[in-house]
Design a protein around this motif. Structure first.
Motif, PDB file in Angstrom:
ATOM      1  N   TYR A   1      37.202  21.864   9.816  1.00 50.45           N
ATOM      2  CA  TYR A   1      37.761  20.518   9.749  1.00 50.45           C
ATOM      3  C   TYR A   1      38.475  20.330  11.081  1.00 50.45           C
ATOM      4  O   TYR A   1      39.490  20.988  11.322  1.00 50.45           O
ATOM      5  CB  TYR A   1      38.744  20.371   8.578  1.00 50.45           C
TER       6      TYR A   1
ATOM      7  N   SER B   1      46.248  31.039  -2.061  1.00 49.39           N
ATOM      8  CA  SER B   1      45.995  29.600  -2.050  1.00 49.39           C
ATOM      9  C   SER B   1      45.633  29.129  -0.637  1.00 49.39           C
ATOM     10  O   SER B   1      46.264  29.530   0.334  1.00 49.39           O
ATOM     11  CB  SER B   1      47.271  28.904  -2.534  1.00 49.39           C
TER      12      SER B   1
ATOM     13  N   CYS C   1      42.868  29.827   1.020  1.00 52.59           N
ATOM     14  CA  CYS C   1      42.093  30.775   1.835  1.00 52.59           C
ATOM     15  C   CYS C   1      40.625  30.378   1.977  1.00 52.59           C
ATOM     16  O   CYS C   1      39.885  30.999   2.728  1.00 52.59           O
ATOM     17  CB  CYS C   1      42.199  32.185   1.254  1.00 52.59           C
TER      18      CYS C   1
ATOM     19  N   LYS D   1      38.423  29.584  -0.893  1.00 57.23           N
ATOM     20  CA  LYS D   1      37.563  29.952  -2.037  1.00 57.23           C
ATOM     21  C   LYS D   1      36.741  28.758  -2.524  1.00 57.23           C
ATOM     22  O   LYS D   1      35.517  28.830  -2.615  1.00 57.23           O
ATOM     23  CB  LYS D   1      38.419  30.458  -3.227  1.00 57.23           C
TER      24      LYS D   1
ATOM     25  N   THR E   1      36.193  25.868  -1.145  1.00 54.76           N
ATOM     26  CA  THR E   1      35.315  25.313  -0.108  1.00 54.76           C
ATOM     27  C   THR E   1      34.022  26.130  -0.038  1.00 54.76           C
ATOM     28  O   THR E   1      32.925  25.572   0.032  1.00 54.76           O
ATOM     29  CB  THR E   1      36.037  25.315   1.254  1.00 54.76           C
TER      30      THR E   1
HETATM   31  N1  LIG Z   1      38.892  17.549   3.484  1.00 53.58           N
HETATM   32  C1  LIG Z   1      39.680  18.441   4.109  1.00 53.58           C
HETATM   33  N2  LIG Z   1      40.192  18.203   5.323  1.00 53.58           N
HETATM   34  C2  LIG Z   1      40.954  19.105   5.952  1.00 53.58           C
HETATM   35  N3  LIG Z   1      41.294  20.312   5.424  1.00 53.58           N
HETATM   36  C3  LIG Z   1      40.836  20.603   4.216  1.00 53.58           C
HETATM   37  C4  LIG Z   1      40.007  19.703   3.491  1.00 53.58           C
HETATM   38  N4  LIG Z   1      39.679  20.271   2.307  1.00 53.58           N
HETATM   39  C5  LIG Z   1      40.296  21.482   2.296  1.00 53.58           C
HETATM   40  N5  LIG Z   1      40.988  21.678   3.426  1.00 53.58           N
HETATM   41  C6  LIG Z   1      41.760  22.885   3.781  1.00 53.58           C
HETATM   42  O1  LIG Z   1      40.901  23.990   3.711  1.00 53.58           O
HETATM   43  C7  LIG Z   1      41.609  25.153   3.296  1.00 53.58           C
HETATM   44  C8  LIG Z   1      40.840  25.821   2.197  1.00 53.58           C
HETATM   45  O2  LIG Z   1      40.873  25.009   1.021  1.00 53.58           O
HETATM   46  P1  LIG Z   1      40.259  25.517  -0.355  1.00 53.58           P
HETATM   47  O3  LIG Z   1      40.435  24.430  -1.343  1.00 53.58           O
HETATM   48  O4  LIG Z   1      38.900  26.024  -0.109  1.00 53.58           O
HETATM   49  O5  LIG Z   1      41.222  26.727  -0.680  1.00 53.58           O
HETATM   50  P2  LIG Z   1      41.327  27.624  -1.977  1.00 53.58           P
HETATM   51  O6  LIG Z   1      41.300  29.023  -1.518  1.00 53.58           O
HETATM   52  O7  LIG Z   1      40.332  27.208  -2.979  1.00 53.58           O
HETATM   53  O8  LIG Z   1      42.796  27.251  -2.451  1.00 53.58           O
HETATM   54  P3  LIG Z   1      43.470  27.115  -3.912  1.00 53.58           P
HETATM   55  O9  LIG Z   1      43.534  28.486  -4.493  1.00 53.58           O
HETATM   56  O10 LIG Z   1      44.832  26.593  -3.584  1.00 53.58           O
HETATM   57  O11 LIG Z   1      42.638  26.156  -4.693  1.00 53.58           O
HETATM   58  C9  LIG Z   1      42.995  24.687   2.890  1.00 53.58           C
HETATM   59  O12 LIG Z   1      43.893  25.011   3.897  1.00 53.58           O
HETATM   60  C10 LIG Z   1      42.844  23.185   2.755  1.00 53.58           C
HETATM   61  O13 LIG Z   1      44.041  22.547   3.097  1.00 53.58           O
END
Ligand SMILES: Nc1ncnc2c1ncn2[C@@H]1O[C@H](COP(=O)(O)OP(=O)(O)OP(=O)(O)O)[C@@H](O)[C@H]1O
Length: 349
Positions: A11, A36, A38, A40, A42
């Motif tokens: 991003y 949180s 990291c 996952k 995405t």
């Molecule tokens: N549309 C977006 N634009 C910019 N950054 C994003 C976007 N979507 C996600 N992120 C960032 O990407 C990173 C990974 O997000 P992701 O949702 O994959 O994390 P996660 O490991 O699933 O977290 P959680 O356990 O909190 O759900 C985070 O820092 C989030 O802020």
């Protein structure tokens, strides 16, 4: 089989998923875990193209997902999420039938598939079939969400914290059901959670991510006994590693032949089971903590074990009932063998 090759999501300048390569074999239960943010969710959403990847490749069954038409992708990949996303004005049966309907299956085939899934998830009583989502408990709604994801018999099931919003007891039941469904269907599952105990319970392989990168990808036991670095060690939690390991092990692995007798005379072995004519254990001769070896303790159903029981549960029973051994019973209550405290200590984790 799913292959991620140098998978990256940017991003702007930020790489939220950074050069991840891993293979999830056919039938594997892969859990993505990490702090949180990291990456996952995405990573998971890139596998079914809810999010487009920036670099690298994703292959499902050897095919690059960018070359698959959406309909084929939908058929091959089921998706279940925490918020469930059931359609509120559709009955349970219609919700489950969503993808088969999109794929224009004949109605008789859809009806048969819905019934099969209701039975698989033990949702086939109480007229649940005709209920609307607001009439379901949280646990039932989660089951419907997972049933819907499996409806078109996809090769791959993606699950994003599907049990995040239910109480611990329901969560425990849903985890056991999912493990059973996985055994029965042999689906390849990629499952996101932030709960290490859930990961260790369900996973055949765990992918631990940190700041978008893959830190370790291993079998749960390897993660516990051979963590790649301090981050892994800290993330797993150093405190009750031994118990976490035992929660992954079944009594079957630790079960040893038992010394048995038909009378109540203490035999030569320190622990002897007095059995009845049907080989059902009646008493433990010796083996009671803090008492002389000559003690005779009547077997109580609560301090017996089955081959499928986790060793954590077996150990807990030994501690609670202050015995150094449990009889391991078959389905008819006959003595198969024993698990002992010293057996736990002597076993390589
Ligand atoms: N549309 C977006 N634009 C910019 N950054 C994003 C976007 N979507 C996600 N992120 C960032 O990407 C990173 C990974 O997000 P992701 O949702 O994959 O994390 P996660 O490991 O699933 O977290 P959680 O356990 O909190 O759900 C985070 O820092 C989030 O802020």
């Amino acid at each position: 089989m799913i292959e991620l090759q140098g998978l990256t999501k940017r991003y702007g300048e930020t790489r939220v998923v950074d050069d991840i390569s891993l293979t999830v074999e056919q039938g594997e239960f892969c859990v993505l875990i990490g702090p949180s943010g990291c990456g996952k969710s995405t990573t998971l959403k890139m596998i079914n193209r809810l999010i487009a990847h920036s670099e690298g490749k994703i292959l499902v069954g050897g095919e690059d997902i960018t070359t698959l038409p959406p309909e084929r992708l939908r058929r091959r990949i089921g998706y279940a999420i925490q918020s469930i996303g059931l359609f509120p004005h559709w009955r349970v049966a219609d919700n489950i039938a969503t993808v088969p309907k999109l794929l224009k299956w004949p109605s008789s085939r859809i009806a048969a598939r819905v019934e099969e899934l209701l039975a698989l998830f033990q949702l086939d009583d109480d007229g649940l079939h005709d209920k609307y989502p607001h009439q379901l408990s949280g646990g039932q709604a989660q089951r419907v969400g997972v049933a819907r994801a499996l409806a078109a018999d996809p090769d791959v099931l993606l699950m994003d914290e599907p049990f995040g919003a239910v109480d611990p007891l329901t969560r425990d039941t849903l985890q056991a059901e999912l493990a059973r469904v996985h055994r029965q269907t042999g689906k390849t599952i990629v499952f996101v959670t932030h709960d290490m105990d859930e990961a260790l319970r369900l996973a055949s392989r765990v992918a631990l991510l940190n700041a978008g990168q893959l830190v370790q990808y291993d079998r749960p036991a390897e993660l516990l006994v051979a963590p790649a670095n301090d981050f892994v060690r800290d993330f797993i939690g150093r405190a009750d590693l031994g118990l976490k390991l035992l929660s992954r092990r079944q009594v079957e692995e630790y079960c040893r032949p038992a010394q048995r007798t038909r009378n109540n005379a203490i035999a030569s072995a320190p622990i002897t089971w007095q059995v009845d004519a049907n080989d059902r254990p009646m008493a433990l001769l010796g083996g009671r903590l803090g008492e002389s070896q000559a003690a005779r303790t009547v077997v109580n159903p609560e301090w017996t074990a089955t081959p499928e029981m986790s060793m954590k549960e077996a150990l807990s029973r030994m501690v609670w009932f202050r015995v150094t051994a449990l009889p391991v019973l078959d389905a008819e209550g006959r003595l198969l063998g024993e698990v002992t405290m010293s057996g736990v200590m002597g076993h390589r984790p």
